[in-house]
Design a protein around this motif. Structure first.
Motif, PDB file in Angstrom:
ATOM      1  N   LEU A 375       1.318  -1.518   2.371  1.00 18.44           N
ATOM      2  CA  LEU A 375       2.007  -0.256   2.173  1.00 18.44           C
ATOM      3  C   LEU A 375       1.102   0.692   1.406  1.00 18.44           C
ATOM      4  O   LEU A 375       0.285   0.265   0.603  1.00 18.44           O
ATOM      5  CB  LEU A 375       3.302  -0.479   1.394  1.00 18.44           C
ATOM      6  CG  LEU A 375       4.216  -1.579   1.934  1.00 18.44           C
ATOM      7  CD1 LEU A 375       5.388  -1.797   1.010  1.00 18.44           C
ATOM      8  CD2 LEU A 375       4.701  -1.224   3.316  1.00 18.44           C
ATOM      9  N   SER A 376       1.277   1.967   1.660  1.00 10.91           N
ATOM     10  CA  SER A 376       0.449   2.911   0.937  1.00 10.91           C
ATOM     11  C   SER A 376       1.288   3.564  -0.136  1.00 10.91           C
ATOM     12  O   SER A 376       2.496   3.486  -0.129  1.00 10.91           O
ATOM     13  CB  SER A 376      -0.094   3.961   1.885  1.00 10.91           C
ATOM     14  OG  SER A 376       0.993   4.574   2.530  1.00 10.91           O
ATOM     15  N   GLY A 377       0.628   4.174  -1.075  1.00 10.27           N
ATOM     16  CA  GLY A 377       1.377   4.836  -2.129  1.00 10.27           C
ATOM     17  C   GLY A 377       0.487   5.153  -3.298  1.00 10.27           C
ATOM     18  O   GLY A 377      -0.733   5.060  -3.212  1.00 10.27           O
ATOM     19  N   LEU A 378       1.120   5.522  -4.378  1.00 13.35           N
ATOM     20  CA  LEU A 378       0.372   5.951  -5.552  1.00 13.35           C
ATOM     21  C   LEU A 378      -0.374   4.814  -6.227  1.00 13.35           C
ATOM     22  O   LEU A 378      -1.317   5.024  -6.958  1.00 13.35           O
ATOM     23  CB  LEU A 378       1.345   6.556  -6.562  1.00 13.35           C
ATOM     24  CG  LEU A 378       2.111   7.796  -6.110  1.00 13.35           C
ATOM     25  CD1 LEU A 378       3.267   8.066  -7.039  1.00 13.35           C
ATOM     26  CD2 LEU A 378       1.182   8.975  -6.081  1.00 13.35           C
ATOM     27  N   SER A 380      -2.189   2.239  -5.185  1.00 11.37           N
ATOM     28  CA  SER A 380      -3.145   1.409  -4.449  1.00 11.37           C
ATOM     29  C   SER A 380      -4.476   1.269  -5.176  1.00 11.37           C
ATOM     30  O   SER A 380      -5.508   1.632  -4.662  1.00 11.37           O
ATOM     31  CB  SER A 380      -3.337   1.974  -3.052  1.00 11.37           C
ATOM     32  OG  SER A 380      -3.211   3.369  -3.067  1.00 11.37           O
TER      33      SER A 380
ATOM     34  N   THR B  46      10.151   1.576   1.612  1.00  9.56           N
ATOM     35  CA  THR B  46       8.754   1.222   1.346  1.00  9.56           C
ATOM     36  C   THR B  46       8.023   0.951   2.643  1.00  9.56           C
ATOM     37  O   THR B  46       6.814   1.046   2.710  1.00  9.56           O
ATOM     38  CB  THR B  46       8.643  -0.016   0.436  1.00  9.56           C
ATOM     39  OG1 THR B  46       9.124  -1.159   1.142  1.00  9.56           O
ATOM     40  CG2 THR B  46       9.437   0.164  -0.825  1.00  9.56           C
ATOM     41  N   VAL B  47       8.775   0.569   3.670  1.00  4.98           N
ATOM     42  CA  VAL B  47       8.140   0.252   4.947  1.00  4.98           C
ATOM     43  C   VAL B  47       7.875   1.541   5.730  1.00  4.98           C
ATOM     44  O   VAL B  47       6.827   1.721   6.324  1.00  4.98           O
ATOM     45  CB  VAL B  47       9.035  -0.705   5.758  1.00  4.98           C
ATOM     46  CG1 VAL B  47       8.414  -0.992   7.095  1.00  4.98           C
ATOM     47  CG2 VAL B  47       9.248  -1.996   4.986  1.00  4.98           C
ATOM     48  N   LYS B  49       7.137   5.370   5.714  1.00  2.73           N
ATOM     49  CA  LYS B  49       6.603   6.375   4.792  1.00  2.73           C
ATOM     50  C   LYS B  49       7.613   7.495   4.589  1.00  2.73           C
ATOM     51  O   LYS B  49       8.124   8.048   5.553  1.00  2.73           O
ATOM     52  CB  LYS B  49       5.303   6.945   5.349  1.00  2.73           C
ATOM     53  CG  LYS B  49       4.087   6.222   4.849  1.00  2.73           C
ATOM     54  CD  LYS B  49       2.857   7.021   5.219  1.00  2.73           C
ATOM     55  CE  LYS B  49       1.743   6.808   4.228  1.00  2.73           C
ATOM     56  NZ  LYS B  49       0.586   7.630   4.541  1.00  2.73           N
ATOM     57  N   GLN B 396      -5.535   9.022  -6.503  1.00  2.00           N
ATOM     58  CA  GLN B 396      -4.622   7.924  -6.743  1.00  2.00           C
ATOM     59  C   GLN B 396      -5.221   6.561  -6.482  1.00  2.00           C
ATOM     60  O   GLN B 396      -4.678   5.575  -6.897  1.00  2.00           O
ATOM     61  CB  GLN B 396      -3.372   8.092  -5.883  1.00  2.00           C
ATOM     62  CG  GLN B 396      -2.393   9.077  -6.472  1.00  2.00           C
ATOM     63  CD  GLN B 396      -2.367  10.357  -5.698  1.00  2.00           C
ATOM     64  OE1 GLN B 396      -2.791  10.396  -4.557  1.00  2.00           O
ATOM     65  NE2 GLN B 396      -1.901  11.416  -6.304  1.00  2.00           N
ATOM     66  N   THR B 397      -6.323   6.495  -5.809  1.00  2.00           N
ATOM     67  CA  THR B 397      -6.767   5.166  -5.461  1.00  2.00           C
ATOM     68  C   THR B 397      -8.110   4.845  -6.068  1.00  2.00           C
ATOM     69  O   THR B 397      -8.949   5.702  -6.260  1.00  2.00           O
ATOM     70  CB  THR B 397      -6.921   5.038  -3.932  1.00  2.00           C
ATOM     71  OG1 THR B 397      -7.894   5.983  -3.535  1.00  2.00           O
ATOM     72  CG2 THR B 397      -5.634   5.284  -3.232  1.00  2.00           C
ATOM     73  N   GLY B 398      -8.285   3.613  -6.354  1.00  2.00           N
ATOM     74  CA  GLY B 398      -9.606   3.137  -6.723  1.00  2.00           C
ATOM     75  C   GLY B 398     -10.188   2.602  -5.452  1.00  2.00           C
ATOM     76  O   GLY B 398      -9.507   2.433  -4.474  1.00  2.00           O
TER      77      GLY B 398
END
Lengths: 384, 687
Positions: A375-378, A380, B46-47, B49, B396-398
């Motif tokens: 799942l994607s989101g804040l 990750s 959550t599944v 978007k 938001q991501t690393g």
């Protein structure tokens, strides 16, 4: 007439303070001194929250050591070995590959490899002890597990130091990505198991609990060798916060406790089916351990989720965004809330709750790993 | 969520329906079911978007399922009415449970149960009886002391008719406070969350007071029905402000549209900064902003960054994202199919359109993006062929990097779409600086037909002066049919140098060269392949193709000499020139699938960033935090304070003491404690 202490001034309980030995006080002194020293050295680089975290952590560890005596030795051993390891760097990262002690023992990567190897060894050893009913082997297994915990913690400490050697602005506490938290998970789960091992005077469950730790180690090795995840990465802006220092460990005590409960659940189910029954502890003990571990896990997970919400409010502008990670944390929480209601209020016992604890682990693993993968989101931070 | 020891109501079959409903709603079964349903319902969001633009969903599911899912509120599950209904039931059920159990709990907490009878004590599962010869006074004194010492509170009953004395003791009564705290906490947290939720807004929408704006129109044209006043109690929305500009509204995205929230202040963005680590990952995002209060004219200047918001009069301002705020671009436009080899100047700005006419056709150039840095991985693979991931994602991501890396900053790039009169668009991604492949330098331009495709890159080779001009001159000559005879003659002379040849043969060579050049100029290698397929027997195709290619390459070399002689430059025949000519030939052939008549080369830029801010007002936050504190406290009370009761019935007449104990949570600790008391009592009751 209600009896009061005045009418009967007699106290059979011994207070905690009175029961402390000289070693307890020495331990506290070392911790207090250490934190003050650290404060003097680095206080200028800390914000108010970080200062608070430093002293509260010291106080918390003093209490933890008084409450669970072996923790004192563990902490002192980790401190001595880590400081020795750090002294070997002479401020140069490259020495991790050159100096004898760093290359073979205390360099972060080496220490983590030692931890991994020792955990796997302990798993095999616990199983051998369980199957042959060898008390001696079981004691050896405990010792190996303790060593693994020491090496893992030393590895994290030196990794923390190494991150600052890369560059002062890269330096951060090593609980910032999936690789690092897997180490944390292994260590915390093992420590909780060791606590109960002493408390219940029972070493048979190590075979089960260490299985889940070995699985984590397996993942860690794959992650290291296939994905080079062990490389220290700088922190993305969203993670540069003191909240990380409290949110992540609280969460992983929760995850670790749930994993422990699930493995005890597996033991319970096997025993109830007549497999290994005579080798495993009584069902009452398993049931009790399962409850205690879910209780502590639930309490810490609750705290972690609340801390997470407070952090989210500061970083993302809302304490609850229904981000997949948040939502799955809620699902995990609801799951164990239901478990606790059944157990505590309905007074339910037996295989149903054991099954539920085992399935709970899958829900937990999904929240902790699956969300990042699918799942994607804040949240990750740890993509595979 | 009642406790186990609540006695079932008698005559349950005679209750009225309202009472039945009350029983159901406050029952444990119902509560557990709600927890489960809530967990499962939460999974959906959550599944799938959430809160994506509607066209994305239509593309994903098709029209039928899109509508079905929309009806079910699946695009914003957590604000859908059915989800809120589940939450409402949870609040109701928990409240009823508190209402139902609190009086009982408080009674239980206060009571010592000092009226327990001998018979009831004998029915306990944990009890023991001892004989003793000690006098009653000594016994009660000793036992009382013991219980207090063990941390119990105890009550000594008056001697009964038979002279029996009951000592009733309890410990850990606060356990029950834990119950109250946790369950109250859940209600408090949910209510706090609802205050910050969008229920008032939903109600206003249902009543028709507020209408979602779905059109893409300038903010000031949005009607009052789609605006929310600054007095709005709770909101969460965002706005993107370019450097040097300001805003006094934010946009709240709802379903397929938005609402405009008016703010009580103006926000001006002075500067937005991104700092990077040496590895290229972003280190910080910062905005220098100034707020000007509309009412008081007070102004506040502050730098906000991720994790460090500014809170002004209950409104928190967060650094949420960033983008381009209209970077000004100066470009050289190269006509790719015209005989001219000179570029034209062109200006543009990101997020703006520019018209372009070429021949009879007009095109719109839509500049979509500018990037100052492009960190590409050159290890192992043919770098540059994959489009870089948007830097924005680092917000938001690393990222976990693969093993082999050779990260290089290849400099700025920009992106644009060229749309023809029919509305068909192709997207281009051009690097500003040349990139090196195997010792040779190229300017890269990527093209794609659809946003979900990867860019395919064309490489323009650089000449000896490291410019694209040489290639453009060669291209102009090569694609200009007027010059083909000249090229062919030049080539024939060169090829047949020093040989005495039949003029007819020479003419034939010139003719076929012209034909090959013509075919190539009409469609590149592909046109040549088609020609060969059509006109040459299958068995000889390979051989002919080889010959044609040789002629083409050699005559291109001639074309290059012609092109250079026009500007009075000599041609040095060496590896470099040969490589350049071969690369040029490939690029010219690729032009036919480039899909645009021009290549825009970035000459200069003046970067203007934009900062994405998120603004929230959430009065429910402190309520939620308060509830959370109650929750944590309650959880610890419930888990770690164990409630136990002990009764010691001293029966001097019989010379016995009856010991009974109970708890509301039977754990192993309780068993151990029971055994401990038993052994202690044996000692205590001895002489």
């Amino acid at each position: 007439m209600e009896l009061t202490e005045k009418t009967l001034d007699y106290n059979a309980r011994t207070s905690l303070l009175k029961s402390l030995s000289w070693f307890d006080w020495l331990y506290a002194l070392v911790l207090a001194g250490g934190s003050i020293y650290a404060f003097q050295l680095y206080g200028n680089y800390m914000d108010a929250y970080e200062k608070g975290i430093l002293f509260l952590a010291a106080a918390g560890m003093i209490w933890q050591g008084w409450f669970w005596k072996p923790f004192r030795v563990l902490l002192l051993a980790v401190a001595i070995l880590s400081l020795f390891g750090i002294s070997q760097y002479h401020g140069q990262l490259a020495r991790a590959e050159q100096t004898f002690f760093l290359k073979f023992f205390f360099g972060s990567q080496t220490a983590i490899m030692w931890m991994s190897a020792l955990f796997v060894l302990a798993t095999a050893s616990y199983w051998f002890a369980l199957l042959t009913r060898s008390g001696f082997t079981a004691r050896v297994s405990s010792a190996i597990t303790w060593s693994a915990v020491v090496m893992g913690l030393v590895g994290l400490m030196t990794r923390w130091y190494e991150s600052y050697l890369i560059s002062p602005d890269v330096g951060h506490i090593p609980i910032s990505n999936l690789y690092e938290v897997f180490i944390l998970f292994s260590i915390l789960t093992a420590m909780m198991y060791l606590y109960y091992e002493l408390r219940y005077q029972n070493r048979q469950l190590g075979a089960f609990v260490l299985l889940v730790i070995s699985a984590a180690v397996g993942f860690l090795l794959w992650y290291t060798f296939d994905r080079q995840a062990h490389e220290i990465q700088p922190l993305v802006p969203a993670l540069q916060s003191y909240w990380m220092k409290i949110h992540v460990p609280a969460n992983f005590i929760g995850y670790g406790a749930f994993a422990l409960a699930a493995m005890v659940g597996v033991a319970y189910l096997l025993a109830s089916k007549g497999i290994l029954t005579t080798r495993l502890p009584a069902p009452e003990l398993l049931d009790d351990l399962m409850y205690k571990s879910i209780a502590i896990g639930f309490a810490l997970f609750t705290i972690a989720t609340i801390l997470g919400a407070m952090w989210a409010a500061e970083a993302w502008g809302g304490y609850w965004s229904w981000d997949p990670k948040e939502t799955w944390a809620l699902i995990v929480w609801l799951n164990y809330a239901a478990w606790l209601h059944l157990r505590l209020v309905k007074g339910l016992r037996g295989p149903l709750l054991a099954w539920w604890a085992v399935i709970g682990l899958f829900v937990t693993v999904f929240a902790f790993l699956g969300v990042n993968m699918f799942l994607s989101g804040l949240h990750s931070y740890g993509t595979l | 969520m009642p406790f186990l020891n609540i006695v079932n109501h008698p005559n349950s079959s005679h209750r009225n329906p309202a009472q039945n409903l009350y029983e159901l709603l406050s029952s444990m079964r119902f509560a557990i079911s709600l927890l489960t349903v809530l967990a499962i319902a939460s999974i959906i969001g959550t599944v799938l978007k959430q809160n994506e633009p509607y066209p994305n969903y239509i593309m994903q599911f098709g029209q039928f399922w899109f509508q079905t899912f929309e009806m079910l509120g699946l695009y914003d599950v957590y604000h859908s009415s059915w989800f809120l209904t589940i939450l409402a039931f949870l609040i109701l059920s928990t409240s009823l449970c508190i209402y139902r159990n609190t009086p009982l709990m408080l009674r239980e907490m206060r009571s010592f149960r000092e009226h327990a009878t001998e018979n009831s004590l004998r029915a306990f599962s944990h009890q023991a009886e001892y004989t003793t010869s000690l006098p009653a006074d000594t016994l009660t004194h000793r036992l009382g002391k013991y219980l207090l010492g063990q941390g119990f509170r105890a009550k000594l009953g008056a001697p009964g008719e038979s002279g029996d004395i009951l000592i009733a003791a309890k410990s850990g009564s606060y356990h029950r406070i834990g119950y109250l705290l946790t369950h109250t906490a859940i209600v408090v947290i949910c209510l706090g969350g609802l205050i910050d939720g969008n229920i008032p807004l939903k109600a206003q929408q249902l009543l028709g007071w507020k209408k979602i704006e779905t059109r893409d129109i300038p903010e000031r044209e949005v009607s009052a029905a789609s605006r929310l006043s600054p007095a709005n109690l709770s909101f969460r929305g965002g706005v993107t402000i370019p450097e040097g500009a300001g805003a006094d509204v934010i946009f709240i995205n709802i379903a397929d549209g938005y609402l405009v929230q008016d703010l009580p202040f103006d926000i001006m963005l002075k500067k937005f900064r991104v700092e990077h680590y040496p590895t290229g990952q972003p280190k910080s995002f910062e905005s220098d902003i100034t707020l000007i209060d509309k009412a008081t004219k007070e102004s506040v200047s502050r730098t906000i960054s991720v994790n460090h918001p500014l809170v002004y009069k209950g409104i928190a301002i967060y650094q949420a994202s960033f983008g381009d705020g209209g970077t000004r671009l100066s470009m050289k436009g190269w006509n790719l199919f015209s005989p001219t080899d000179q570029p034209f100047d062109m200006k543009g700005a990101v997020k703006q359109d520019t018209k372009l006419s070429n021949g009879g056709a007009t095109y719109t150039v839509e500049f979509t993006e500018f990037r100052k840095f492009n960190i590409e991985n050159f290890a192992g693979e043919d770098g540059g062929t994959s489009a870089m991931d948007n830097l924005n994602k680092f917000f938001q991501t690393g990222s976990t990097k693969r093993a082999q890396k050779d990260l290089r900053n290849v400099g700025p790039s920009f992106q644009y779409k060229i749309r023809d009169a029919q509305g068909q668009a192709r997207e281009y991604f051009n690097y500003m600086l040349p990139i090196q492949f195997e010792d040779r330098w190229y300017l890269l331009s990527g093209m794609r037909m659809a946003p979900n495709e990867p860019f395919r890159y064309i490489r323009f080779p650089l000449d000896r002066q490291s410019n694209i001009d040489g290639f453009m001159r060669l291209r102009a000559v090569l694609l200009d049919k007027q010059t083909h005879p000249e090229i062919a003659r030049h080539f024939a002379e060169f090829a047949l140098q020093g040989e005495k040849t039949d003029p007819a043969l020479r003419a034939k060579l010139v003719d076929s060269t012209i034909r090959i050049l013509d075919v190539f100029a009409s469609g590149g290698y592909e046109a040549m392949a088609k020609l060969i397929e059509k006109s040459v027997p299958a068995a000889e195709q390979d051989k002919v193709a080889q010959t044609y290619l040789k002629i083409l390459e050699s005559s291109t070399l001639s074309a290059w000499r012609i092109a250079q002689s026009r500007i009075g430059q000599p041609v040095v025949m060496d590896e470099i020139t040969q490589g350049f000519v071969r690369d040029s030939l490939n690029s010219v052939s690729d032009l036919f699938s480039y899909g645009a008549p021009v290549y825009l080369q970035l000459a200069e830029f003046d970067e203007v960033m934009a900062s994405g801010l998120q603004l929230t007002r959430s009065p429910g936050k402190n309520i939620v935090y308060g509830g959370s504190a109650l929750l944590v406290l309650g959880v610890f009370f419930m888990f770690y304070i164990r409630e136990r009761r002990v009764w010691l019935l001293v029966q001097p007449r019989l010379g016995t003491v009856l010991f009974a104990t109970s708890t509301n949570r039977k754990t192993m600790d309780f068993e151990q404690e029971f055994n401990r008391h038993k052994t202690h009592l044996i000692v205590l009751l001895k002489e």
